[in-house]
Design a protein around this motif. Structure first.
Motif, mmCIF file in Angstrom:
data_model
loop_
_atom_site.group_PDB
_atom_site.id
_atom_site.type_symbol
_atom_site.label_atom_id
_atom_site.label_comp_id
_atom_site.label_asym_id
_atom_site.label_seq_id
_atom_site.Cartn_x
_atom_site.Cartn_y
_atom_site.Cartn_z
ATOM 1 N N ALA A 206 0.841 -1.203 0.000
ATOM 2 C CA ALA A 206 0.000 0.000 0.000
ATOM 3 C C ALA A 206 0.874 1.250 0.000
ATOM 4 O O ALA A 206 2.025 1.225 -0.383
ATOM 5 N N PHE A 233 -12.966 -1.855 6.531
ATOM 6 C CA PHE A 233 -12.375 -1.383 5.280
ATOM 7 C C PHE A 233 -12.547 -2.428 4.186
ATOM 8 O O PHE A 233 -12.524 -3.632 4.437
ATOM 9 N N ASP A 296 -4.476 4.387 -2.723
ATOM 10 C CA ASP A 296 -3.442 4.028 -1.748
ATOM 11 C C ASP A 296 -3.025 5.209 -0.882
ATOM 12 O O ASP A 296 -2.785 5.059 0.321
ATOM 13 N N LEU A 299 -4.924 5.793 2.376
ATOM 14 C CA LEU A 299 -4.985 4.769 3.414
ATOM 15 C C LEU A 299 -4.242 5.135 4.697
ATOM 16 O O LEU A 299 -4.735 4.834 5.787
#
Length: 410
Positions: A206, A233, A296, A299
């Motif tokens: 990620a 998530f 990404d 996150l």
């Protein structure tokens, strides 16, 4: 049926059968987003890092999300346009796409002459209509077929006889089945000619490992800095029991729940269903929805906002959750539920959180309270994330795959 994978090895012979003649390794991933896409992306990167020639066949949307891969990525697979309306029209188009994409794969097998084809997941849908050329390539063309059996326990779609025929056709070309838990794969009745190999599910990198501390997303969601937060998530799907989690939230007045991700499929309840349920249970102000696919770079802030993760699957879920392999970047404890499988095995063996009875509102409420006490206790066991990350290795994943290829060819 073989019960054990060949041991990982750094010996140069591993994968020698694949590397001979500089033939490519063909990977096939018709999905456009989600954990399975990230899984095959990581596999392809690991193969490329070893000097092999992975070629990934994917949909154009996959390439848009992975713009600079280390491997040869080709956006040649079909998808159903998002604007198509009507339940039956969408089903018909999904069936057409599911039939045509394996034929596109067959054309590329003819053109590229790979020694190894890796299917990112078992997809038996309409397999009697497309398995033929792949069975011939496997039996007469010297091509080894492997498939990732993420979810081998399949529910019947349509009449029972058709389901059995579809499974038989889908497994027919395979020599290798990659599983995260051999016990689950054995229960699925995988045919004896498929060599079952246990492989680790690697940690997704990620955008997690940013050197700077991420900006906590609580303020943007209107959550007080001191409030406890649970994060659900990933794809919003029925098997994650989010409706029961919202019911349990009503019994735990301090806790906030973030649900981040879009609807998993047209068969799953829409996000609006859970919004309405939160309103009915009087917890709308403590239930926060981010109804879209998250990039990404979003996150780190999202995971920084969470005190723990919610992975409370139904009892029928016996697979691994890719969310756990994202959470490993932040050492976030997990409240987990589901059937006995690789997810619960990982949480239990590495002490990554708490496991509760699945499909139970009272168990969820008690689990929420226990996690809140654990987060607030500086002496609580934070889990053995380092050992989990060592075990959850993409290197080990590819070692097991290539070792199985060599064993199958011998």
């Amino acid at each position: 049926m073989s019960g054990n994978a060949p041991p990982p090895s750094s010996d140069a012979s591993i994968g020698a059968a694949v590397a001979r003649a500089d033939r490519p390794i063909l990977l096939y991933s018709p999905m456009t987003e989600g954990g399975i896409c990230e899984y095959v992306h990581a596999q392809a990167n690991e193969l490329a890092a070893r000097g092999l020639r992975p070629v990934l066949l994917a949909a154009p949307a996959f390439l848009a999300r992975h713009p600079r891969p280390r491997y040869d990525a080709r956006g040649v697979l079909l998808t159903v346009p998002s604007g198509v309306r009507g339940r039956w029209r969408r089903r018909a188009l999904h069936a057409l796409v599911a039939t045509l994409n394996p034929w596109i794969l067959a054309l590329h097998v003819l053109r590229l002459r790979p020694r190894l084809v890796v299917l990112d997941a078992m997809n038996e849908l309409l397999a009697p209509l497309w398995f033929g050329p792949h069975w011939l390539f496997a039996r007469l063309g010297g091509v080894t077929y492997a498939a990732a059996l993420h979810d081998p326990l399949r529910e019947a779609v349509g009449p029972g006889w058709w389901h059995r025929l579809s499974l038989r056709a889908a497994y027919a070309p395979l020599s290798i089945g990659l599983s995260h838990d051999l016990a689950v794969a054995r229960r699925a009745g995988v045919p004896d000619h498929v060599r079952l190999v246990e492989v680790p599910h690697g940690v997704f990198p990620a955008a997690a490992a940013a050197e700077e501390a991420p900006t906590d997303s609580r303020a943007a969601l209107g959550i007080a800095a001191a409030a406890p937060v649970a994060l659900a998530f990933g794809f919003v799907s029925d098997r994650k029991n989010l409706d029961l989690a919202i019911d349990a939230l009503a019994q735990v007045p301090e806790l906030h729940l973030i649900v981040a991700g879009r609807r998993g499929s047209s068969q799953d309840r829409p996000v609006g269903f859970y919004r309405d349920r939160a309103g009915e249970r009087g917890v709308a102000e403590r239930c926060h929805f981010i109804d879209r696919y998250l990039a990404d770079e979003e996150l780190p802030g999202l995971f920084a906002a969470a005190d723990f993760l919610l992975l409370a699957y139904t009892r029928s879920f016996v697979s691994q959750s890719g969310v756990l392999h994202i959470a490993a970047n932040w050492n976030k404890p997990v409240l987990a539920a589901g059937g006995e499988g690789p997810l619960l095995k990982a949480v239990r063996s590495h002490a990554l959180g708490l496991i509760i009875e699945p499909d139970s509102v009272s168990a969820l409420a008690d689990g929420f309270r226990a996690m809140m006490r654990r987060v607030g206790d500086p002496e609580a066991d934070r889990g053995h994330w380092d050992s989990f990350r060592r075990e959850a290795s993409w290197g080990g994943n590819i070692d097991a795959l290539l070792g199985a290829v060599d064993a199958a060819r011998r």
